[in-house]
Design an enzyme around this catalytic site. Structure first.
Site, PDB file in Angstrom:
ATOM      1  N   GLU A  33     -21.520  -5.221  -8.946  1.00 58.64           N
ATOM      2  CA  GLU A  33     -22.281  -5.699  -7.566  1.00 58.64           C
ATOM      3  C   GLU A  33     -21.190  -5.496  -6.645  1.00 58.64           C
ATOM      4  O   GLU A  33     -20.039  -5.739  -6.648  1.00 58.64           O
ATOM      5  CB  GLU A  33     -22.360  -7.326  -7.796  1.00 58.64           C
ATOM      6  CG  GLU A  33     -23.627  -7.788  -7.080  1.00 58.64           C
ATOM      7  CD  GLU A  33     -24.968  -7.241  -7.579  1.00 58.64           C
ATOM      8  OE1 GLU A  33     -25.630  -6.369  -6.927  1.00 58.64           O
ATOM      9  OE2 GLU A  33     -25.275  -7.787  -8.784  1.00 58.64           O
ATOM     10  N   HIS A  34     -21.647  -4.961  -5.460  1.00 53.57           N
ATOM     11  CA  HIS A  34     -20.819  -4.679  -4.242  1.00 53.57           C
ATOM     12  C   HIS A  34     -19.648  -3.625  -4.582  1.00 53.57           C
ATOM     13  O   HIS A  34     -18.714  -3.693  -3.943  1.00 53.57           O
ATOM     14  CB  HIS A  34     -20.324  -5.957  -3.644  1.00 53.57           C
ATOM     15  CG  HIS A  34     -21.027  -6.801  -2.870  1.00 53.57           C
ATOM     16  ND1 HIS A  34     -21.758  -6.694  -1.866  1.00 53.57           N
ATOM     17  CD2 HIS A  34     -21.933  -7.975  -3.457  1.00 53.57           C
ATOM     18  CE1 HIS A  34     -22.730  -7.724  -1.435  1.00 53.57           C
ATOM     19  NE2 HIS A  34     -22.800  -8.569  -2.385  1.00 53.57           N
ATOM     20  N   ASP A  36     -21.119  -0.518  -4.772  1.00 51.15           N
ATOM     21  CA  ASP A  36     -21.722   0.893  -4.550  1.00 51.15           C
ATOM     22  C   ASP A  36     -21.480   1.502  -3.158  1.00 51.15           C
ATOM     23  O   ASP A  36     -21.346   2.497  -3.150  1.00 51.15           O
ATOM     24  CB  ASP A  36     -23.345   0.619  -4.726  1.00 51.15           C
ATOM     25  CG  ASP A  36     -24.090  -0.324  -3.634  1.00 51.15           C
ATOM     26  OD1 ASP A  36     -23.180  -1.272  -3.242  1.00 51.15           O
ATOM     27  OD2 ASP A  36     -25.128  -0.199  -3.363  1.00 51.15           O
ATOM     28  N   SER A  67     -50.504  -5.411   4.790  1.00 51.76           N
ATOM     29  CA  SER A  67     -49.834  -5.820   3.762  1.00 51.76           C
ATOM     30  C   SER A  67     -50.611  -7.202   3.020  1.00 51.76           C
ATOM     31  O   SER A  67     -50.987  -8.130   3.793  1.00 51.76           O
ATOM     32  CB  SER A  67     -48.411  -6.332   3.731  1.00 51.76           C
ATOM     33  OG  SER A  67     -47.840  -7.182   2.765  1.00 51.76           O
ATOM     34  N   SER A 125     -35.513 -12.489  -2.881  1.00 56.73           N
ATOM     35  CA  SER A 125     -35.251 -12.949  -4.325  1.00 56.73           C
ATOM     36  C   SER A 125     -33.960 -12.118  -4.726  1.00 56.73           C
ATOM     37  O   SER A 125     -33.157 -12.268  -5.582  1.00 56.73           O
ATOM     38  CB  SER A 125     -36.186 -12.575  -5.161  1.00 56.73           C
ATOM     39  OG  SER A 125     -36.701 -11.096  -5.314  1.00 56.73           O
ATOM     40  N   GLY A 126     -33.652 -10.991  -3.816  1.00 54.55           N
ATOM     41  CA  GLY A 126     -32.485 -10.099  -4.310  1.00 54.55           C
ATOM     42  C   GLY A 126     -32.725  -9.129  -5.443  1.00 54.55           C
ATOM     43  O   GLY A 126     -31.918  -8.754  -5.876  1.00 54.55           O
ATOM     44  N   SER A 129     -36.908  -5.722  -2.809  1.00 59.78           N
ATOM     45  CA  SER A 129     -38.084  -5.610  -2.271  1.00 59.78           C
ATOM     46  C   SER A 129     -38.203  -4.550  -1.095  1.00 59.78           C
ATOM     47  O   SER A 129     -39.099  -3.838  -0.804  1.00 59.78           O
ATOM     48  CB  SER A 129     -38.896  -6.838  -1.793  1.00 59.78           C
ATOM     49  OG  SER A 129     -37.944  -7.582  -0.839  1.00 59.78           O
ATOM     50  N   ASP A 174     -29.477   0.350  -4.649  1.00 56.78           N
ATOM     51  CA  ASP A 174     -30.823  -0.307  -4.896  1.00 56.78           C
ATOM     52  C   ASP A 174     -31.695   1.065  -4.719  1.00 56.78           C
ATOM     53  O   ASP A 174     -32.885   0.936  -5.583  1.00 56.78           O
ATOM     54  CB  ASP A 174     -31.267  -1.161  -3.705  1.00 56.78           C
ATOM     55  CG  ASP A 174     -30.376  -2.285  -3.842  1.00 56.78           C
ATOM     56  OD1 ASP A 174     -29.710  -2.705  -4.866  1.00 56.78           O
ATOM     57  OD2 ASP A 174     -30.429  -3.251  -2.869  1.00 56.78           O
ATOM     58  N   TYR A 224     -23.232  -9.412   4.603  1.00 61.98           N
ATOM     59  CA  TYR A 224     -23.058  -8.266   3.828  1.00 61.98           C
ATOM     60  C   TYR A 224     -22.297  -7.251   4.463  1.00 61.98           C
ATOM     61  O   TYR A 224     -21.498  -6.503   4.188  1.00 61.98           O
ATOM     62  CB  TYR A 224     -24.616  -7.970   3.597  1.00 61.98           C
ATOM     63  CG  TYR A 224     -24.706  -6.462   2.585  1.00 61.98           C
ATOM     64  CD1 TYR A 224     -24.968  -6.567   1.127  1.00 61.98           C
ATOM     65  CD2 TYR A 224     -24.292  -5.341   3.175  1.00 61.98           C
ATOM     66  CE1 TYR A 224     -25.164  -5.749   0.325  1.00 61.98           C
ATOM     67  CE2 TYR A 224     -24.313  -4.146   2.148  1.00 61.98           C
ATOM     68  CZ  TYR A 224     -24.702  -4.376   0.922  1.00 61.98           C
ATOM     69  OH  TYR A 224     -24.942  -3.320  -0.134  1.00 61.98           O
TER      70      TYR A 224
END
Length: 388
Positions: A33-34, A36, A67, A125-126, A129, A174, A224
């Site tokens: 995580e983190h 990339d 949507s 949600s992480g 999406s 992602d 971030y």
């Protein structure tokens, strides 16, 4: 699902012309995580949760988006002549950004589209999406306009649009995981070179369980970007004493030997996470290949501690979920996943402990926070593509 979406599309836009269906998955990152955007390794997999799309090319330059997740907004109409980010555009900033990025990269898109979207990934949600939607639109453009482009290139365009149109300085993980997913496999990706390999994740005695905290703190985007800036400052200091291009070039021992070159204590902590997490990820994939799931779980746990203490991207609610998970027999490993400050945890849980896990973690979380957690026992699916 596809039939229902097609019916809705025809009610909204009419049934004439060539109408095409698409699907783009969400992703969960098992470890890494983190790393990339720090030139390290990641180990994500695509999910069977994701974003469905129906689309048809138009003869004019209009863009119409609908949507089913935001039905009250109705059809959002814009055009190829209005590819400018704005607050009022809301969720359509993501598809508009991808179209803009395709044009920036030299691909001609001179006709508009009618688009219907339906996502099964919980917002905030992480589970990516936004990347799922970006890659979905990329696949649509490739298909509808006959564009010669590879899936890794679509992933890179998705990242480019999120960085430069939507203003979130994300790495490539992602979009790459969404574009390149493979059923029952995670992707061991070197984000510095984009070299990758698929590693089988078949767990006959365990399940991957995602727990949604139902909490998303508003500082996620700004924080971030802060973390990325702090990592870059640390790298610049280290480059004065070490011949490296990225933090991912360092082993733990090399970092410890040179860490005092980093003048700012906070930046030093950020760099420590990036270096150690990269090495954890390399060791975790090796453990998985050797079928050492226990070691993989220990590395997941260590990843969470580092994200909590050194990178400081966790939050009280997520830490409660992880602490509750660690107390349960049958939990092999558990950690935060995604950008942080809320969202989800990912846990590997033995088959006979899954029901107890959901009951005890759900009950304990409600007692401690007042929030109802959601649980998804997930399967690993394929990457984005056209649905025949």
């Amino acid at each position: 699902m596809q039939n229902k979406l097609m019916e809705t599309f025809k009610k909204l836009y009419g049934g004439e012309g060539e109408i095409h269906s698409y699907f783009s998955p969400g992703r969960v990152n098992l470890i890494g995580e983190h790393t990339d955007y720090n030139g390290g390794h990641v180990f994500p997999c695509a999910l069977t949760l994701g974003t469905y799309g129906i689309a048809r090319k138009r003869e004019d330059r209009k863009l119409r988006f609908y949507s089913m997740n935001f039905e009250k907004l109705g059809i959002v109409e814009t055009s190829l002549d209005d590819l400018v980010p704005s607050d009022k555009a809301g969720w359509t900033n993501y598809p508009k950004g991808v179209i803009w990025a395709f044009q920036k990269k030299g691909f001609e898109i001179s006709q508009g589209m009618d688009v219907l979207i339906y996502g099964t990934i919980p917002n905030g949600s992480g589970l990516s999406s936004s990347a799922s939607l970006e890659v979905l639109i990329g696949v649509m453009l490739k298909d509808l306009f006959g564009i010669e482009i590879s899936m890794p290139e679509i992933a890179l365009i998705g990242q480019y649009s999120e960085n430069n149109y939507n203003g979130c300085n994300c790495g490539i993980m992602d979009q790459f995981a969404v574009a390149m997913g493979k059923k029952d496999c995670a992707i061991f990706l070197d984000t510095n070179t984009l070299k990758y390999e698929y590693a089988s994740v078949k767990l006959p005695d365990a399940k991957i369980v995602i727990t949604n905290s139902k909490v998303k703190h508003s500082l996620v985007d700004s924080a971030y970007n802060d973390r990325r800036n702090e990592s870059e400052k640390a790298l610049k200091d280290l480059q004065k004493v070490a011949d490296i291009d990225t933090l991912g070039d360092l082993t733990e021992e090399e970092f410890e030997a040179h860490k005092d070159a980093i003048s700012d204590e906070i930046c030093r902590k950020r760099a420590k996470h990036a270096v150690y997490e990269n090495q954890r990820t390399i060791r975790a994939v090796k453990a998985l290949k050797e079928n050492n799931i226990t070691e993989f779980g220990k590395l997941m746990n260590a990843s969470h501690v580092s994200l909590r203490d050194d990178y400081e991207v966790s939050c009280e609610e997520i830490d409660i979920l992880v602490d509750l998970a660690w107390e349960i027999d049958g939990v092999i490993g558990s950690r935060i996943t995604g950008g942080g400050f809320g969202g989800c945890t990912v846990s590997i849980v033995k088959n006979d402990a899954v029901d107890m896990f959901i009951e005890k973690v759900g009950q304990g979380y409600k007692e401690k926070t007042g929030h109802e957690a959601e649980f998804y026992v997930v399967e690993i699916g394929d990457g984005a593509g056209v649905v025949e």
